[in-house]
Scaffold this motif. Structure first.
Motif, PDB file in Angstrom:
ATOM      1  N   LYS A 108       0.859  -1.322   0.099  1.00 47.45           N
ATOM      2  CA  LYS A 108      -0.075   0.012   0.036  1.00 47.45           C
ATOM      3  C   LYS A 108       0.915   1.272   0.072  1.00 47.45           C
ATOM      4  O   LYS A 108       0.706   2.119   0.877  1.00 47.45           O
ATOM      5  CB  LYS A 108      -0.872   0.090   1.110  1.00 47.45           C
ATOM      6  CG  LYS A 108      -1.825  -1.049   1.218  1.00 47.45           C
ATOM      7  CD  LYS A 108      -2.931  -1.231   2.318  1.00 47.45           C
ATOM      8  CE  LYS A 108      -3.927  -2.364   2.588  1.00 47.45           C
ATOM      9  NZ  LYS A 108      -4.613  -2.391   3.567  1.00 47.45           N
ATOM     10  N   PRO A 109       1.789   1.414  -0.963  1.00 47.12           N
ATOM     11  CA  PRO A 109       2.606   2.584  -1.151  1.00 47.12           C
ATOM     12  C   PRO A 109       1.817   3.989  -1.556  1.00 47.12           C
ATOM     13  O   PRO A 109       0.840   3.638  -2.247  1.00 47.12           O
ATOM     14  CB  PRO A 109       3.721   2.132  -1.966  1.00 47.12           C
ATOM     15  CG  PRO A 109       2.970   1.299  -2.775  1.00 47.12           C
ATOM     16  CD  PRO A 109       1.957   0.562  -2.173  1.00 47.12           C
ATOM     17  N   ASP A 110       2.390   4.870  -0.943  1.00 49.85           N
ATOM     18  CA  ASP A 110       1.664   6.297  -1.395  1.00 49.85           C
ATOM     19  C   ASP A 110       2.208   6.623  -2.742  1.00 49.85           C
ATOM     20  O   ASP A 110       1.701   7.397  -3.606  1.00 49.85           O
ATOM     21  CB  ASP A 110       1.956   7.403  -0.430  1.00 49.85           C
ATOM     22  CG  ASP A 110       1.348   6.960   0.884  1.00 49.85           C
ATOM     23  OD1 ASP A 110       0.098   6.649   1.142  1.00 49.85           O
ATOM     24  OD2 ASP A 110       2.003   7.221   1.841  1.00 49.85           O
ATOM     25  N   VAL A 111       3.531   6.116  -3.009  1.00 47.15           N
ATOM     26  CA  VAL A 111       3.993   6.536  -4.300  1.00 47.15           C
ATOM     27  C   VAL A 111       5.307   5.426  -4.635  1.00 47.15           C
ATOM     28  O   VAL A 111       5.632   4.766  -3.444  1.00 47.15           O
ATOM     29  CB  VAL A 111       4.770   7.892  -4.246  1.00 47.15           C
ATOM     30  CG1 VAL A 111       5.775   7.945  -3.299  1.00 47.15           C
ATOM     31  CG2 VAL A 111       5.129   8.477  -5.635  1.00 47.15           C
ATOM     32  N   ILE A 112       5.568   5.070  -5.739  1.00 50.32           N
ATOM     33  CA  ILE A 112       6.621   4.328  -6.256  1.00 50.32           C
ATOM     34  C   ILE A 112       7.713   5.365  -7.024  1.00 50.32           C
ATOM     35  O   ILE A 112       7.079   5.779  -7.954  1.00 50.32           O
ATOM     36  CB  ILE A 112       6.076   3.234  -7.354  1.00 50.32           C
ATOM     37  CG1 ILE A 112       5.457   2.115  -6.533  1.00 50.32           C
ATOM     38  CG2 ILE A 112       7.549   2.587  -7.559  1.00 50.32           C
ATOM     39  CD1 ILE A 112       4.836   1.019  -7.308  1.00 50.32           C
ATOM     40  N   LEU A 113       8.940   5.378  -6.636  1.00 46.69           N
ATOM     41  CA  LEU A 113       9.951   6.162  -7.232  1.00 46.69           C
ATOM     42  C   LEU A 113      10.537   5.252  -8.126  1.00 46.69           C
ATOM     43  O   LEU A 113      11.424   4.458  -7.785  1.00 46.69           O
ATOM     44  CB  LEU A 113      10.765   6.965  -6.302  1.00 46.69           C
ATOM     45  CG  LEU A 113      10.243   7.835  -5.145  1.00 46.69           C
ATOM     46  CD1 LEU A 113      11.109   8.050  -4.202  1.00 46.69           C
ATOM     47  CD2 LEU A 113       9.963   8.750  -5.870  1.00 46.69           C
ATOM     48  N   LEU A 114      10.764   5.808  -9.383  1.00 41.08           N
ATOM     49  CA  LEU A 114      11.426   5.005 -10.451  1.00 41.08           C
ATOM     50  C   LEU A 114      12.494   5.702 -11.116  1.00 41.08           C
ATOM     51  O   LEU A 114      12.296   6.986 -11.427  1.00 41.08           O
ATOM     52  CB  LEU A 114      10.552   4.268 -11.455  1.00 41.08           C
ATOM     53  CG  LEU A 114       9.503   3.237 -11.080  1.00 41.08           C
ATOM     54  CD1 LEU A 114       8.842   2.846 -12.254  1.00 41.08           C
ATOM     55  CD2 LEU A 114      10.168   2.191 -10.251  1.00 41.08           C
ATOM     56  N   ASN A 115      13.638   5.302 -11.490  1.00 44.47           N
ATOM     57  CA  ASN A 115      14.337   5.892 -12.180  1.00 44.47           C
ATOM     58  C   ASN A 115      14.288   6.009 -13.809  1.00 44.47           C
ATOM     59  O   ASN A 115      13.458   5.040 -14.165  1.00 44.47           O
ATOM     60  CB  ASN A 115      15.831   5.228 -12.538  1.00 44.47           C
ATOM     61  CG  ASN A 115      16.453   5.281 -10.957  1.00 44.47           C
ATOM     62  OD1 ASN A 115      15.924   5.992 -10.015  1.00 44.47           O
ATOM     63  ND2 ASN A 115      17.472   4.733 -10.728  1.00 44.47           N
ATOM     64  N   ILE A 116      14.588   7.005 -14.256  1.00 43.91           N
ATOM     65  CA  ILE A 116      13.987   7.378 -15.819  1.00 43.91           C
ATOM     66  C   ILE A 116      14.386   6.235 -16.874  1.00 43.91           C
ATOM     67  O   ILE A 116      13.496   5.912 -17.632  1.00 43.91           O
ATOM     68  CB  ILE A 116      14.401   8.702 -16.422  1.00 43.91           C
ATOM     69  CG1 ILE A 116      13.660   9.214 -17.361  1.00 43.91           C
ATOM     70  CG2 ILE A 116      15.806   8.526 -16.474  1.00 43.91           C
ATOM     71  CD1 ILE A 116      14.069  10.574 -17.721  1.00 43.91           C
ATOM     72  N   GLU A 117      15.277   5.231 -16.575  1.00 43.82           N
ATOM     73  CA  GLU A 117      15.563   4.346 -17.416  1.00 43.82           C
ATOM     74  C   GLU A 117      14.857   3.070 -17.505  1.00 43.82           C
ATOM     75  O   GLU A 117      14.874   2.330 -18.204  1.00 43.82           O
ATOM     76  CB  GLU A 117      17.128   3.839 -17.166  1.00 43.82           C
ATOM     77  CG  GLU A 117      17.314   3.313 -15.943  1.00 43.82           C
ATOM     78  CD  GLU A 117      17.978   4.418 -14.929  1.00 43.82           C
ATOM     79  OE1 GLU A 117      18.503   3.926 -13.928  1.00 43.82           O
ATOM     80  OE2 GLU A 117      17.718   5.546 -15.041  1.00 43.82           O
ATOM     81  N   ALA A 118      13.943   3.277 -16.648  1.00 47.94           N
ATOM     82  CA  ALA A 118      13.006   2.150 -16.365  1.00 47.94           C
ATOM     83  C   ALA A 118      11.683   2.510 -17.119  1.00 47.94           C
ATOM     84  O   ALA A 118      10.820   1.450 -17.237  1.00 47.94           O
ATOM     85  CB  ALA A 118      12.678   1.757 -14.788  1.00 47.94           C
ATOM     86  N   LYS A 119      11.530   3.715 -17.789  1.00 51.24           N
ATOM     87  CA  LYS A 119      10.300   4.048 -18.336  1.00 51.24           C
ATOM     88  C   LYS A 119       9.667   3.115 -19.551  1.00 51.24           C
ATOM     89  O   LYS A 119       8.758   2.875 -19.923  1.00 51.24           O
ATOM     90  CB  LYS A 119      10.524   5.422 -18.765  1.00 51.24           C
ATOM     91  CG  LYS A 119       8.983   6.048 -19.182  1.00 51.24           C
ATOM     92  CD  LYS A 119       8.955   7.476 -19.242  1.00 51.24           C
ATOM     93  CE  LYS A 119       7.330   8.073 -19.321  1.00 51.24           C
ATOM     94  NZ  LYS A 119       6.618   7.410 -20.364  1.00 51.24           N
ATOM     95  N   THR A 120      10.882   3.040 -20.463  1.00 51.61           N
ATOM     96  CA  THR A 120      10.462   2.197 -21.385  1.00 51.61           C
ATOM     97  C   THR A 120       9.887   0.886 -21.336  1.00 51.61           C
ATOM     98  O   THR A 120       8.857   0.332 -21.735  1.00 51.61           O
ATOM     99  CB  THR A 120      11.762   1.912 -22.476  1.00 51.61           C
ATOM    100  OG1 THR A 120      12.217   3.188 -22.766  1.00 51.61           O
ATOM    101  CG2 THR A 120      11.264   1.101 -23.732  1.00 51.61           C
ATOM    102  N   ALA A 121      10.481  -0.003 -20.255  1.00 48.28           N
ATOM    103  CA  ALA A 121      10.094  -1.191 -19.597  1.00 48.28           C
ATOM    104  C   ALA A 121       8.448  -0.814 -19.133  1.00 48.28           C
ATOM    105  O   ALA A 121       7.641  -1.914 -19.358  1.00 48.28           O
ATOM    106  CB  ALA A 121      10.987  -1.758 -18.796  1.00 48.28           C
ATOM    107  N   THR A 122       8.330   0.098 -18.359  1.00 56.43           N
ATOM    108  CA  THR A 122       7.043   0.282 -17.493  1.00 56.43           C
ATOM    109  C   THR A 122       5.814   0.508 -18.792  1.00 56.43           C
ATOM    110  O   THR A 122       4.897  -0.143 -18.493  1.00 56.43           O
ATOM    111  CB  THR A 122       7.168   1.272 -16.621  1.00 56.43           C
ATOM    112  OG1 THR A 122       7.655   2.621 -17.268  1.00 56.43           O
ATOM    113  CG2 THR A 122       8.023   0.928 -15.537  1.00 56.43           C
ATOM    114  N   ASP A 123       6.414   1.418 -19.893  1.00 60.22           N
ATOM    115  CA  ASP A 123       5.460   1.397 -20.842  1.00 60.22           C
ATOM    116  C   ASP A 123       5.052   0.388 -21.460  1.00 60.22           C
ATOM    117  O   ASP A 123       3.875   0.179 -22.011  1.00 60.22           O
ATOM    118  CB  ASP A 123       5.730   2.779 -21.685  1.00 60.22           C
ATOM    119  CG  ASP A 123       6.305   4.059 -21.185  1.00 60.22           C
ATOM    120  OD1 ASP A 123       5.537   4.275 -20.045  1.00 60.22           O
ATOM    121  OD2 ASP A 123       6.721   5.029 -21.978  1.00 60.22           O
TER     122      ASP A 123
END
Length: 368
Positions: A108-123
């Motif tokens: 139940k996190p309020d936010v997940i902090l990701l590094n920008i290099e993970a964006k392609t994979a998350t997309d």
């Protein structure tokens, strides 16, 4: 009645829904100050600790499993003071496709902090949309791909999420002053710029040689008053320089990055610089790396202008210390009064909760 009132707990400020713009330009709604955070990379501890210095893990409910593996010495420093981190839920990486969404939901996190290099994979996996449906916002930060463009906005963004805006500004001002100390002096003196071969994670594998283009450590070189050998060879942030290109360029300095990677490559040829590192051992491993064909006979090796520096400067907001260390190597007379060791110690004393230990760089030029 007054006595009873005095005994009642003070009301805590309720979280408000705010809209923030993350490093990718996304507008994200988050309830802040956040109380539960998942760190998409364990090494995000570097910036979390600079803001939540009193207790850097009070908001962290889970993190990626890279901190211990990528920076074993640093991890041990934090583990010694905060033994509870050994029990924090661990996640795989988004890029590797091993992030456990169900586990994240359970925390139940309020936010997940990701590094920008993970964006392609998350997309590609539409993970942001999936998490949004269950009211878990994702915010992207960046200290690695374009650190000189994105470090300050990332710190301000996290400061806003944590309710630590003034602390973030204090850090940003300190960082700027330390970089200005180098850039302003170079601008006045305008010295000749030596050619620098920057090798990324030297000795981590048998391959030669990973390096940096016009960003990250490649940009550090330029800011510190050098010419990055790979600037015209590597079009992006990361890439490879072949041995023939190194020999042809005949660099004046070689700087390699290293860390304690015993959990990644046990007994490897990597140079284990970092918190409390054995400098004599690191120097011997650095010397051995210069016997590879790519470096045989180049000017930097002949002149002992060979240096190793902590790899994790490349993905933390502490880049300014590396810039000072490099400037002192490249222009020792111009920066003879600058003490990067003292700068690193001040960083720890002002912003970090664990004690400072020397060992973040070594050079073959001096027997420090």
């Amino acid at each position: 009645m007054l006595a009873l009132t005095a005994l009642l707990p003070l009301p805590t400020k309720a979280a408000d829904t705010i809209t923030v713009t993350d490093i990718t330009g996304r507008q994200v709604q988050v309830k802040a100050p956040v109380e539960k955070v998942i760190l998409g990379e364990g090494r995000q501890t570097y910036f979390v600790a600079a803001l939540d210095t009193d207790d850097p893990f009070k908001r962290v409910v889970g993190w990626r499993d890279d901190f211990e593996k990528a920076d074993l010495d640093g991890y041990r420093d934090y583990l010694a003071k905060y033994p509870q981190i050994a029990k924090l839920p661990k996640f795989g990486g988004f890029k590797e496709g091993t992030f456990d969404v169900e586990q994240a939901v359970s925390l139940k996190p309020d936010v997940i902090l990701l590094n920008i290099e993970a964006k392609t994979a998350t997309d590609d996996a539409k993970l942001i949309e999936k998490l949004a449906k269950i009211n878990i916002p994702v915010v992207f930060v960046d200290f690695r791909e374009k650190p000189f463009e994105n470090t300050d906005p990332s710190m301000r963004l996290i400061g806003k999420l944590f309710g630590k805006e003034s602390r973030a500004e204090e850090f940003i001002a300190f960082r700027k002053a330390q970089i200005d100390l180098v850039t302003e002096r170079l601008a006045r003196a305008n010295p000749a710029r030596p050619v620098v071969m920057m090798e990324r994670a030297a000795g981590y594998s048998d391959d030669c040689c990973m390096s940096f283009g016009n960003e990250n450590f490649g940009k550090f070189v330029e800011i510190a008053g050098g010419q990055n050998l790979a600037a015209k060879i590597i079009p992006g942030t990361f890439g490879v320089v072949n041995p023939e290109q190194i020999i042809a360029a005949n660099p004046d300095h070689v700087i390699v990055t290293g860390s304690n990677w015993e959990l990644y490559v046990p007994g490897g040829a990597w140079v284990g610089v970092g918190s409390g590192a054995d400098k004599a051992k690191a120097r011997e491993k650095l010397k051995a790396l210069m016997k590879r064909p790519a470096f045989t006979g180049v000017k930097a090796v002949r002149d002992n202008q060979v240096h190793a520096i902590w790899h994790q400067f490349y993905n933390s907001p502490y880049q300014f210390v590396a810039i000072q260390a490099m400037a002192k190597w490249l222009h020792p007379e111009l920066f003879k009064d600058v003490d990067p060791e003292a700068t690193m110690k001040t960083l720890y004393e002002r912003f970090l909760p664990v004690p400072y230990k020397t060992g973040y760089w070594v050079t073959l030029k001096d027997k420090d």
